[in-house]
Design an enzyme around this catalytic site. Structure first.
Site, PDB file in Angstrom:
ATOM      1  N   CYS A 122      -1.859  11.065  -7.234  1.00  0.00           N
ATOM      2  CA  CYS A 122      -2.501  12.308  -6.799  1.00  0.00           C
ATOM      3  C   CYS A 122      -1.471  13.425  -6.902  1.00  0.00           C
ATOM      4  O   CYS A 122      -1.191  14.128  -5.939  1.00  0.00           O
ATOM      5  CB  CYS A 122      -3.028  12.164  -5.373  1.00  0.00           C
ATOM      6  SG  CYS A 122      -4.056  13.565  -4.890  1.00  0.00           S
TER       7      CYS A 122
ATOM      8  N   LYS B 141     -10.311   3.898  -2.664  1.00  0.00           N
ATOM      9  CA  LYS B 141     -10.522   3.322  -3.991  1.00  0.00           C
ATOM     10  C   LYS B 141     -10.815   1.836  -3.884  1.00  0.00           C
ATOM     11  O   LYS B 141     -11.613   1.288  -4.667  1.00  0.00           O
ATOM     12  CB  LYS B 141      -9.305   3.576  -4.875  1.00  0.00           C
ATOM     13  CG  LYS B 141      -9.046   5.049  -5.174  1.00  0.00           C
ATOM     14  CD  LYS B 141      -7.836   5.203  -6.070  1.00  0.00           C
ATOM     15  CE  LYS B 141      -7.476   6.672  -6.248  1.00  0.00           C
ATOM     16  NZ  LYS B 141      -6.985   7.278  -4.977  1.00  0.00           N
TER      17      LYS B 141
ATOM     18  N   GLY C 173      -3.864   1.216   0.703  1.00  0.00           N
ATOM     19  CA  GLY C 173      -4.130   2.068   1.846  1.00  0.00           C
ATOM     20  C   GLY C 173      -4.379   3.521   1.453  1.00  0.00           C
ATOM     21  O   GLY C 173      -3.778   4.008   0.486  1.00  0.00           O
ATOM     22  N   PRO C 174      -5.294   4.204   2.164  1.00  0.00           N
ATOM     23  CA  PRO C 174      -6.094   3.744   3.312  1.00  0.00           C
ATOM     24  C   PRO C 174      -7.401   3.050   2.965  1.00  0.00           C
ATOM     25  O   PRO C 174      -8.166   2.723   3.840  1.00  0.00           O
ATOM     26  CB  PRO C 174      -6.368   5.047   4.065  1.00  0.00           C
ATOM     27  CG  PRO C 174      -6.437   6.086   2.983  1.00  0.00           C
ATOM     28  CD  PRO C 174      -5.447   5.658   1.935  1.00  0.00           C
ATOM     29  N   GLY C 175      -7.689   2.844   1.658  1.00  0.00           N
ATOM     30  CA  GLY C 175      -8.808   1.986   1.315  1.00  0.00           C
ATOM     31  C   GLY C 175      -9.962   2.617   0.581  1.00  0.00           C
ATOM     32  O   GLY C 175     -10.946   1.934   0.290  1.00  0.00           O
TER      33      GLY C 175
ATOM     34  N   ASP D 288       4.965  -5.972   0.509  1.00  0.00           N
ATOM     35  CA  ASP D 288       5.488  -5.097  -0.532  1.00  0.00           C
ATOM     36  C   ASP D 288       4.829  -5.450  -1.863  1.00  0.00           C
ATOM     37  O   ASP D 288       4.844  -6.609  -2.285  1.00  0.00           O
ATOM     38  CB  ASP D 288       7.006  -5.279  -0.626  1.00  0.00           C
ATOM     39  CG  ASP D 288       7.668  -4.215  -1.469  1.00  0.00           C
ATOM     40  OD1 ASP D 288       7.089  -3.835  -2.508  1.00  0.00           O
ATOM     41  OD2 ASP D 288       8.768  -3.761  -1.105  1.00  0.00           O
TER      42      ASP D 288
ATOM     43  N   ASP E 243      -2.358   2.849  -7.513  1.00  0.00           N
ATOM     44  CA  ASP E 243      -2.405   4.213  -6.994  1.00  0.00           C
ATOM     45  C   ASP E 243      -1.077   4.421  -6.279  1.00  0.00           C
ATOM     46  O   ASP E 243      -0.945   4.153  -5.089  1.00  0.00           O
ATOM     47  CB  ASP E 243      -3.598   4.359  -6.042  1.00  0.00           C
ATOM     48  CG  ASP E 243      -3.759   5.785  -5.532  1.00  0.00           C
ATOM     49  OD1 ASP E 243      -3.046   6.683  -6.029  1.00  0.00           O
ATOM     50  OD2 ASP E 243      -4.572   5.996  -4.629  1.00  0.00           O
TER      51      ASP E 243
ATOM     52  N   CYS F 193      -1.542  -0.910  -4.109  1.00  0.00           N
ATOM     53  CA  CYS F 193      -1.160  -0.043  -2.976  1.00  0.00           C
ATOM     54  C   CYS F 193      -2.454   0.537  -2.411  1.00  0.00           C
ATOM     55  O   CYS F 193      -2.792   1.690  -2.670  1.00  0.00           O
ATOM     56  CB  CYS F 193      -0.215   1.059  -3.420  1.00  0.00           C
ATOM     57  SG  CYS F 193       1.295   0.478  -4.211  1.00  0.00           S
TER      58      CYS F 193
END
Length: 519
Positions: A439, A323, A319-321, A369, A386, A317
């Site tokens: 997070c 990591k 986005g937004p990039g 997905d 994440d 997963c």
């Protein structure tokens, strides 16, 4: 400066009558002829009131309008407004504190305003309520003289909303200015018997989040006596964290511009000198803005020892990039290749932008997905999951999110998290590593997911995640939490890791590092 501009700088407009002298306009006509005490709608007489909005306050107002009217994210809107108004470093800092502070304090400020407005706040025009929040934050929590806060907020109202509401704004903010923040807080909480409700008001967090964070501290081995420290950290403006992509970025020019070395992660820096977009390397993407907690969990996955092949990495997963960019740079140094997956096309483009500075031989971006990776042939060696989460660990950086989230969001999120974990486990080769990251410290999104995962996947082993985090850090971070099995026994050699804003000056990142031990 923006916080002392206009007539508010001296507290009295040039030419304003003193004492009880008659007030006359340029044609000699007397004002306020109806009584001996002049009415005061603003600190300045109408002939000398400001008609233009101060650019820094206007930028902050535009951010609040985008957040409330368009469901925008403040951290995405603010940099564009700072550049649009050509704010220098000091005014950009003022606009940032004003916008973020008003959003963080919205719960408490609305309670104050409810005492000062003669109608339900819901009946106010949304733009008027936003400007009142900005004025309240200046009066109660910023080092802005009251006269400047009043005059500038009224000028902003007149310029952006209209002359009609400016009298209301002036009258309400005068009532707000009659007490200090501590006095207002004491008055508002005096009759509140429930401790959670008092804490919610005093620290401007919704009650359900106060309860969730209290539970989270206990679930991760901390004491409830840390709750107020955590809430205070959520309300403090975070310093900008930077990372130099390994093998690509250089922090030396950034340090020359005033940044200091990061104390938690190698290749990181801290910066509080204004817009980071102006720093060397940021525009090129080799130096990036990224929370140190995010840097640390990515490095913990990338640097943990792994037997056998180490060529195929997956960010499920992405986005937004952020990591993904760090992982791709590390992969490039080792001859590995990262697949960065994102379900939303527009976020996938953000991932491509984030990865653009890394040689394209080290990465690819896929759109779809993440659950489709279940059972993929020739599985991945390292997988970063994440997972989509409530974001309760990033409230200090996303100040509006505390007012948008609801406790009813959690069950849907945890169901999705479990499905993504199942897909990640199925996509992992025997011996491979999976980092489950959120997070959020919420127990339902962290420890509960870990226990459910272990119960469903007998061939999966939870590693000492705290030790993995320490090994990736510049010094031990003391973030490990022992994990209890279903019968209350401590799982030997297994921990999760939880970072905290009030202890580590990072977002509240959670890490559980797994290894697949069976095919």
């Amino acid at each position: 400066m923006s916080n002392e501009s206009g007539n508010g700088r001296n507290g009295r407009a040039a030419g304003r009558p003193r004492g009880n002298e008659p007030r006359r306009n340029d044609q000699g006509r007397q004002r306020n002829r109806g009584g001996s005490t002049p009415r005061r709608y603003s600190e300045a007489a109408p002939s000398s009131r400001k008609r233009a909005a101060d650019p820094a306050r206007l930028a902050a107002f535009e951010v609040l309008r985008a957040v409330s009217a368009d469901d925008a994210y403040a951290n995405l809107v603010l940099p564009a407004r700072i550049r649009a108004h050509r704010l220098d470093t000091r005014d950009a800092g003022f606009a940032t504190e004003l916008a973020y502070g008003a959003l963080r304090g919205q719960g408490l400020y609305d309670a104050v305003l409810a005492r000062c407005v003669d109608r339900d706040l819901a009946r106010l025009d949304a733009a008027v309520l936003d400007v009142l929040r900005l004025g309240t934050h200046q009066l109660l929590a910023m080092r802005v003289p009251n006269h400047a806060a009043l005059d500038e907020t009224v000028a902003l109202t007149r310029a952006e909303i209209g002359a009609g509401p400016s009298g209301l704004v002036n009258a309400v903010l005068r009532k707000v200015s009659a007490r200090s923040l501590d006095e207002w807080t004491d008055e508002l909480t005096a009759g509140v018997a429930d401790e959670t409700a008092r804490t919610s008001l005093r620290h401007s967090h919704p009650e359900w989040i106060v309860r969730a964070l209290r539970q989270a501290l206990v679930a991760h081995g901390r004491g409830t006596d840390e709750l107020e420290l955590l809430l205070d950290a959520d309300n403090a403006a975070p310093i900008v964290n930077l990372v130099a992509l390994p093998g690509l970025g250089d922090l030396a020019p950034v340090v020359e511009r005033g940044a200091g070395p990061g104390s938690l992660v190698a290749g990181s820096a801290l910066y509080d000198g204004g817009d980071p977009a102006r720093l060397p390397g940021v525009a090129e993407g080799t130096v990036r803005v990224q929370d140190a907690g995010s840097q640390l969990v990515a490095r913990a996955l990338a640097e943990h020892p792994l037997e056998g092949r180490d060529e195929r990495w997956l960010d499920l997963c992405a986005g937004p990039g952020g990591k993904a960019a760090l992982l791709a740079a590390l992969a490039a140094q080792r001859g590995a290749r990262l697949t960065a997956n994102e379900i939303a096309p527009h976020r996938a483009q953000l991932v491509r932008n984030a990865l653009a500075a890394v040689p394209d031989t080290a990465w690819e971006v896929e759109v779809g997905d993440g659950r489709r990776f279940a059972g993929i042939e020739d599985g991945y060696d390292r997988i970063m999951l994440d997972a989509p989460c409530s974001g309760l660990g990033a409230l200090r950086r996303r100040p509006e999110s505390r007012w948008r989230k609801q406790p009813s969001d959690i069950p849907d999120l945890t169901a999705l998290q479990q499905e993504l974990v199942d897909a990640a486990v199925a996509a992992l080769r025997p011996g491979g590593l999976l980092a489950y990251v959120t997070c959020s410290p919420h127990p339902a999104e962290t420890t509960a997911v870990v226990l459910d995962t272990l119960s469903r996947h007998r061939g999966l082993r939870l590693l000492d995640s705290g030790a993995a985090l320490d090994a990736a850090a510049l010094h031990p971070v003391d973030a490990a939490t022992p994990v209890l099995g279903r019968r209350g026994e401590v799982l030997a050699g297994a921990t999760t890791a939880q970072l905290w804003p009030h202890r580590h000056a990072t977002d509240a990142m959670f890490l559980a590092l797994f290894q697949r031990v069976e095919g």
